[in-house]
Design a protein around this motif. Structure first.
Motif, PDB file in Angstrom:
ATOM      1  N   VAL A  84       0.848  -1.193   0.000  1.00 24.49           N
ATOM      2  CA  VAL A  84       0.000   0.000   0.000  1.00 24.49           C
ATOM      3  C   VAL A  84       0.883   1.241   0.000  1.00 24.49           C
ATOM      4  O   VAL A  84       1.688   1.436   0.907  1.00 24.49           O
ATOM      5  N   GLN A  85       0.727   2.067  -1.024  1.00 26.25           N
ATOM      6  CA  GLN A  85       1.402   3.362  -1.086  1.00 26.25           C
ATOM      7  C   GLN A  85       0.403   4.443  -0.706  1.00 26.25           C
ATOM      8  O   GLN A  85      -0.608   4.602  -1.377  1.00 26.25           O
ATOM      9  N   PHE A  86       0.678   5.164   0.358  1.00 33.40           N
ATOM     10  CA  PHE A  86      -0.086   6.361   0.666  1.00 33.40           C
ATOM     11  C   PHE A  86       0.703   7.526   0.076  1.00 33.40           C
ATOM     12  O   PHE A  86       1.764   7.887   0.598  1.00 33.40           O
ATOM     13  N   VAL A  87       0.214   8.076  -1.017  1.00 41.87           N
ATOM     14  CA  VAL A  87       0.904   9.183  -1.662  1.00 41.87           C
ATOM     15  C   VAL A  87       0.360  10.482  -1.071  1.00 41.87           C
ATOM     16  O   VAL A  87      -0.847  10.733  -1.094  1.00 41.87           O
ATOM     17  N   VAL A  88       1.271  11.272  -0.497  1.00 38.68           N
ATOM     18  CA  VAL A  88       0.904  12.520   0.163  1.00 38.68           C
ATOM     19  C   VAL A  88       1.690  13.665  -0.470  1.00 38.68           C
ATOM     20  O   VAL A  88       2.702  13.434  -1.142  1.00 38.68           O
ATOM     21  N   ASP A  89       1.222  14.887  -0.245  1.00 39.73           N
ATOM     22  CA  ASP A  89       1.944  16.038  -0.784  1.00 39.73           C
ATOM     23  C   ASP A  89       3.300  16.201  -0.113  1.00 39.73           C
ATOM     24  O   ASP A  89       4.286  16.546  -0.766  1.00 39.73           O
ATOM     25  N   ASP A  90       3.353  15.961   1.197  1.00 42.67           N
ATOM     26  CA  ASP A  90       4.608  16.122   1.919  1.00 42.67           C
ATOM     27  C   ASP A  90       4.585  15.265   3.174  1.00 42.67           C
ATOM     28  O   ASP A  90       3.564  15.169   3.853  1.00 42.67           O
ATOM     29  N   VAL A  91       5.697  14.638   3.476  1.00 39.76           N
ATOM     30  CA  VAL A  91       5.890  13.946   4.748  1.00 39.76           C
ATOM     31  C   VAL A  91       7.273  14.345   5.239  1.00 39.76           C
ATOM     32  O   VAL A  91       8.247  14.290   4.489  1.00 39.76           O
ATOM     33  N   GLU A  92       7.313  14.828   6.462  1.00 41.51           N
ATOM     34  CA  GLU A  92       8.573  15.302   7.031  1.00 41.51           C
ATOM     35  C   GLU A  92       8.977  14.400   8.185  1.00 41.51           C
ATOM     36  O   GLU A  92       8.142  13.735   8.796  1.00 41.51           O
ATOM     37  N   PHE A  93      10.264  14.397   8.474  1.00 40.45           N
ATOM     38  CA  PHE A  93      10.769  13.598   9.584  1.00 40.45           C
ATOM     39  C   PHE A  93      11.641  14.488  10.446  1.00 40.45           C
ATOM     40  O   PHE A  93      12.651  15.011   9.988  1.00 40.45           O
ATOM     41  N   TRP A  94      11.200  14.697  11.663  1.00 40.60           N
ATOM     42  CA  TRP A  94      12.031  15.395  12.646  1.00 40.60           C
ATOM     43  C   TRP A  94      12.383  14.362  13.692  1.00 40.60           C
ATOM     44  O   TRP A  94      13.304  13.596  13.514  1.00 40.60           O
ATOM     45  N   ASP A  95      11.638  14.282  14.761  1.00 41.54           N
ATOM     46  CA  ASP A  95      11.807  13.176  15.705  1.00 41.54           C
ATOM     47  C   ASP A  95      10.970  11.986  15.260  1.00 41.54           C
ATOM     48  O   ASP A  95      11.274  10.844  15.589  1.00 41.54           O
ATOM     49  N   GLU A  96       9.880  12.283  14.537  1.00 38.80           N
ATOM     50  CA  GLU A  96       8.952  11.266  14.042  1.00 38.80           C
ATOM     51  C   GLU A  96       8.389  11.752  12.712  1.00 38.80           C
ATOM     52  O   GLU A  96       8.421  12.940  12.426  1.00 38.80           O
ATOM     53  N   PRO A  97       7.861  10.829  11.890  1.00 36.68           N
ATOM     54  CA  PRO A  97       7.276  11.260  10.618  1.00 36.68           C
ATOM     55  C   PRO A  97       5.964  12.019  10.858  1.00 36.68           C
ATOM     56  O   PRO A  97       5.130  11.593  11.653  1.00 36.68           O
TER      57      PRO A  97
END
Length: 132
Positions: A84-97
């Protein structure tokens, strides 16, 4: 990109057109099929998770709802073994996604119970059994 069985949250700009699957559906349709144990393609690209969470009155409650659904239907999902691919505009990772949001970033570990791991830039992966 090499996708294993499980959940992948990937930013749209990190995917080439060839990396997207032929079977596509909205997040609402995907969740409905899981809830009703309906037909689920082996490879599926799911659109709208970010907009769905961002548009919720309470993103935390919606994350918890999705998490419960994935947990309750884990045997169904393991039998199907989808990628399953959840395609999103943006996903960032700092301490957690996180999914960036105007009010407060939405922690994806609330959906995937802390099992999302970075696989590459703007790409995170979780097994289907998010509780183990």
């Amino acid at each position: 990109m090499n996708f294993d069985i499980g959940y992948h949250v990937v930013a749209r700009d990190a995917l080439s057109h060839e990396d997207m699957f032929d079977n596509e559906m909205s997040v609402v349709e995907f969740l409905r099929r899981i809830d009703q144990r309906g037909n689920l393609p082996y490879n599926v690209t799911v659109h709208g998770l970010d907009a769905y969470l961002q548009g919720a009155e309470s993103p935390e409650e919606l994350c918890s709802f999705i998490n419960r659904l994935f947990s309750e239907r884990v045997n169904f999902l393991l039998k199907k073994n989808p990628i399953v691919q959840f395609v999103v505009d943006d996903v960032e990772f700092w301490d957690e996604p996180v999914i960036p949001n105007d009010d407060e970033d939405i922690n994806l570990n609330m959906v995937f119970q802390g099992s999302l791991e970075p696989e590459g830039p703007s790409w995170h992966y979780s097994r289907l059994n998010i509780t183990s």
